[in-house]
Scaffold this motif. Structure first.
Motif, PDB file in Angstrom:
ATOM      1  N   ARG A  65       0.936  -1.195   0.033  1.00 45.70           N
ATOM      2  CA  ARG A  65      -0.029   0.030  -0.029  1.00 45.70           C
ATOM      3  C   ARG A  65       0.979   1.261  -0.096  1.00 45.70           C
ATOM      4  O   ARG A  65       0.578   2.221  -0.627  1.00 45.70           O
ATOM      5  CB  ARG A  65      -0.988  -0.215   1.327  1.00 45.70           C
ATOM      6  CG  ARG A  65      -1.982  -1.046   1.153  1.00 45.70           C
ATOM      7  CD  ARG A  65      -3.045  -1.242   2.290  1.00 45.70           C
ATOM      8  NE  ARG A  65      -1.992  -1.557   3.389  1.00 45.70           N
ATOM      9  CZ  ARG A  65      -2.585  -2.384   4.396  1.00 45.70           C
ATOM     10  NH1 ARG A  65      -3.761  -2.400   4.660  1.00 45.70           N
ATOM     11  NH2 ARG A  65      -1.654  -2.938   5.197  1.00 45.70           N
ATOM     12  N   MET A  66       1.946   1.172   0.848  1.00 48.19           N
ATOM     13  CA  MET A  66       2.827   2.460   0.849  1.00 48.19           C
ATOM     14  C   MET A  66       3.561   2.556  -0.653  1.00 48.19           C
ATOM     15  O   MET A  66       3.798   3.665  -1.082  1.00 48.19           O
ATOM     16  CB  MET A  66       3.970   2.285   2.007  1.00 48.19           C
ATOM     17  CG  MET A  66       4.590   3.406   1.960  1.00 48.19           C
ATOM     18  SD  MET A  66       3.781   5.132   2.501  1.00 48.19           S
ATOM     19  CE  MET A  66       3.266   4.822   4.073  1.00 48.19           C
ATOM     20  N   GLY A  67       3.899   1.274  -1.226  1.00 48.24           N
ATOM     21  CA  GLY A  67       4.657   1.456  -2.485  1.00 48.24           C
ATOM     22  C   GLY A  67       3.502   2.120  -3.470  1.00 48.24           C
ATOM     23  O   GLY A  67       3.968   2.680  -4.320  1.00 48.24           O
ATOM     24  N   PHE A  68       2.272   1.452  -3.644  1.00 52.59           N
ATOM     25  CA  PHE A  68       1.495   2.165  -4.364  1.00 52.59           C
ATOM     26  C   PHE A  68       1.082   3.625  -4.196  1.00 52.59           C
ATOM     27  O   PHE A  68       0.897   4.517  -4.995  1.00 52.59           O
ATOM     28  CB  PHE A  68      -0.009   1.457  -4.304  1.00 52.59           C
ATOM     29  CG  PHE A  68      -0.272   0.035  -4.731  1.00 52.59           C
ATOM     30  CD1 PHE A  68       0.282  -0.102  -6.160  1.00 52.59           C
ATOM     31  CD2 PHE A  68      -0.629  -1.030  -4.281  1.00 52.59           C
ATOM     32  CE1 PHE A  68       0.273  -1.336  -6.859  1.00 52.59           C
ATOM     33  CE2 PHE A  68      -0.559  -2.280  -4.895  1.00 52.59           C
ATOM     34  CZ  PHE A  68      -0.182  -2.560  -6.164  1.00 52.59           C
ATOM     35  N   SER A  69       1.229   3.928  -2.689  1.00 54.46           N
ATOM     36  CA  SER A  69       1.063   5.487  -2.800  1.00 54.46           C
ATOM     37  C   SER A  69       2.100   6.389  -3.221  1.00 54.46           C
ATOM     38  O   SER A  69       1.989   7.481  -3.731  1.00 54.46           O
ATOM     39  CB  SER A  69       0.789   5.625  -0.911  1.00 54.46           C
ATOM     40  OG  SER A  69       1.075   6.867  -0.658  1.00 54.46           O
ATOM     41  N   ILE A  70       3.209   5.744  -2.993  1.00 47.89           N
ATOM     42  CA  ILE A  70       4.362   6.489  -3.505  1.00 47.89           C
ATOM     43  C   ILE A  70       4.481   6.528  -5.018  1.00 47.89           C
ATOM     44  O   ILE A  70       4.753   7.593  -5.528  1.00 47.89           O
ATOM     45  CB  ILE A  70       5.814   5.866  -2.869  1.00 47.89           C
ATOM     46  CG1 ILE A  70       5.919   6.133  -1.343  1.00 47.89           C
ATOM     47  CG2 ILE A  70       7.095   6.199  -3.722  1.00 47.89           C
ATOM     48  CD1 ILE A  70       6.894   5.323  -0.602  1.00 47.89           C
ATOM     49  N   ALA A  71       3.981   5.429  -5.586  1.00 52.18           N
ATOM     50  CA  ALA A  71       3.995   5.627  -6.907  1.00 52.18           C
ATOM     51  C   ALA A  71       3.154   6.456  -7.533  1.00 52.18           C
ATOM     52  O   ALA A  71       3.432   7.136  -8.479  1.00 52.18           O
ATOM     53  CB  ALA A  71       3.841   3.901  -7.340  1.00 52.18           C
ATOM     54  N   ALA A  72       1.826   6.410  -6.935  1.00 49.01           N
ATOM     55  CA  ALA A  72       0.965   7.355  -7.418  1.00 49.01           C
ATOM     56  C   ALA A  72       1.518   8.791  -7.235  1.00 49.01           C
ATOM     57  O   ALA A  72       1.026   9.596  -8.138  1.00 49.01           O
ATOM     58  CB  ALA A  72      -0.535   7.243  -6.672  1.00 49.01           C
ATOM     59  N   PHE A  73       1.801   9.128  -6.074  1.00 47.58           N
ATOM     60  CA  PHE A  73       2.114  10.503  -5.943  1.00 47.58           C
ATOM     61  C   PHE A  73       3.372  10.999  -7.007  1.00 47.58           C
ATOM     62  O   PHE A  73       3.384  11.857  -7.567  1.00 47.58           O
ATOM     63  CB  PHE A  73       2.938  10.745  -4.622  1.00 47.58           C
ATOM     64  CG  PHE A  73       1.549  10.690  -3.576  1.00 47.58           C
ATOM     65  CD1 PHE A  73       0.573  11.361  -3.786  1.00 47.58           C
ATOM     66  CD2 PHE A  73       1.903  10.180  -2.299  1.00 47.58           C
ATOM     67  CE1 PHE A  73      -0.586  11.460  -2.619  1.00 47.58           C
ATOM     68  CE2 PHE A  73       0.919  10.228  -1.211  1.00 47.58           C
ATOM     69  CZ  PHE A  73      -0.272  10.953  -1.486  1.00 47.58           C
ATOM     70  N   TYR A  74       4.414   9.878  -7.241  1.00 47.36           N
ATOM     71  CA  TYR A  74       5.202  10.278  -8.080  1.00 47.36           C
ATOM     72  C   TYR A  74       4.895  10.428  -9.403  1.00 47.36           C
ATOM     73  O   TYR A  74       5.122  11.254 -10.263  1.00 47.36           O
ATOM     74  CB  TYR A  74       6.235   8.993  -8.199  1.00 47.36           C
ATOM     75  CG  TYR A  74       7.274   9.201  -9.309  1.00 47.36           C
ATOM     76  CD1 TYR A  74       8.405  10.187  -9.023  1.00 47.36           C
ATOM     77  CD2 TYR A  74       7.337   8.603 -10.442  1.00 47.36           C
ATOM     78  CE1 TYR A  74       9.401  10.348 -10.242  1.00 47.36           C
ATOM     79  CE2 TYR A  74       8.485   8.720 -11.483  1.00 47.36           C
ATOM     80  CZ  TYR A  74       9.262   9.852 -11.329  1.00 47.36           C
ATOM     81  OH  TYR A  74      10.159   9.953 -12.381  1.00 47.36           O
ATOM     82  N   LEU A  75       4.023   9.534 -10.101  1.00 49.53           N
ATOM     83  CA  LEU A  75       3.189   9.616 -11.412  1.00 49.53           C
ATOM     84  C   LEU A  75       2.242  10.989 -11.481  1.00 49.53           C
ATOM     85  O   LEU A  75       2.198  11.589 -12.432  1.00 49.53           O
ATOM     86  CB  LEU A  75       2.318   8.431 -11.578  1.00 49.53           C
ATOM     87  CG  LEU A  75       2.964   7.321 -11.773  1.00 49.53           C
ATOM     88  CD1 LEU A  75       2.005   5.943 -12.117  1.00 49.53           C
ATOM     89  CD2 LEU A  75       3.582   7.219 -13.106  1.00 49.53           C
TER      90      LEU A  75
END
Length: 161
Positions: A65-75
């Protein structure tokens, strides 16, 4: 009739006014476009960057979930930057079309002859160009949606659910 002769001083004055209107419209639209594009890009860039920094700061361990969060913010950051680049590119590409339209009226004001075929061609070219632009504004919505997704995953990651 390809060319319409503008014999009276009122006709030439009308052409001068049309030229002035075309130039002021060009200036205003480019200024407003530039201000709006900067504001929108800066907003979505700021919220996504803030989310990315918060997620990285809060990440004690990198769960999915934290990985998805970081990926979404980066994108979201990447999308905001792409939006800004496209806004600048679209604005620069519009210059010749505005100038061509203003040139029709400038020439009519100077020599008293309105080239109706060129006026129609310049108008058609501006319409065609406008239709060919990538709707970069949609990237702002995509960036904001990515922020929302990142925020949801960030919250889920912190809550442990």
């Amino acid at each position: 009739m390809a060319n319409q002769f503008m014999t009276s001083s009122e006709d030439k004055e009308f052409a001068r006014l049309q030229y002035d209107l075309a130039m002021s419209t060009k200036k205003i639209s480019q200024e407003e476009f530039s201000h709006a594009a900067r504001w929108i890009m800066a907003s979505v860039l700021a919220i996504n960057s803030g989310g990315l920094i918060a997620a990285l700061g809060a990440a004690q361990s990198l769960d999915a979930r934290m990985g998805f969060s970081i990926a979404a913010f980066y994108l979201g950051v990447l999308t905001a930057m792409t939006m800004g680049w496209m806004a600048i590119t679209n604005n620069q590409r519009s210059f010749p079309y505005h100038s061509r339209w203003a040139g029709v009226w400038q020439l009519a004001a100077v020599n008293g002859e309105l080239d109706e075929e060129e006026m129609k061609a310049a108008h058609a070219a501006m319409i065609k160009f406008s239709g060919s632009l990538f709707p970069y504004q949609r990237l702002g919505w995509v960036s904001f949606a990515l922020f929302s997704v990142g925020l949801v995953f960030f919250s889920l990651s912190l809550s442990g659910n």
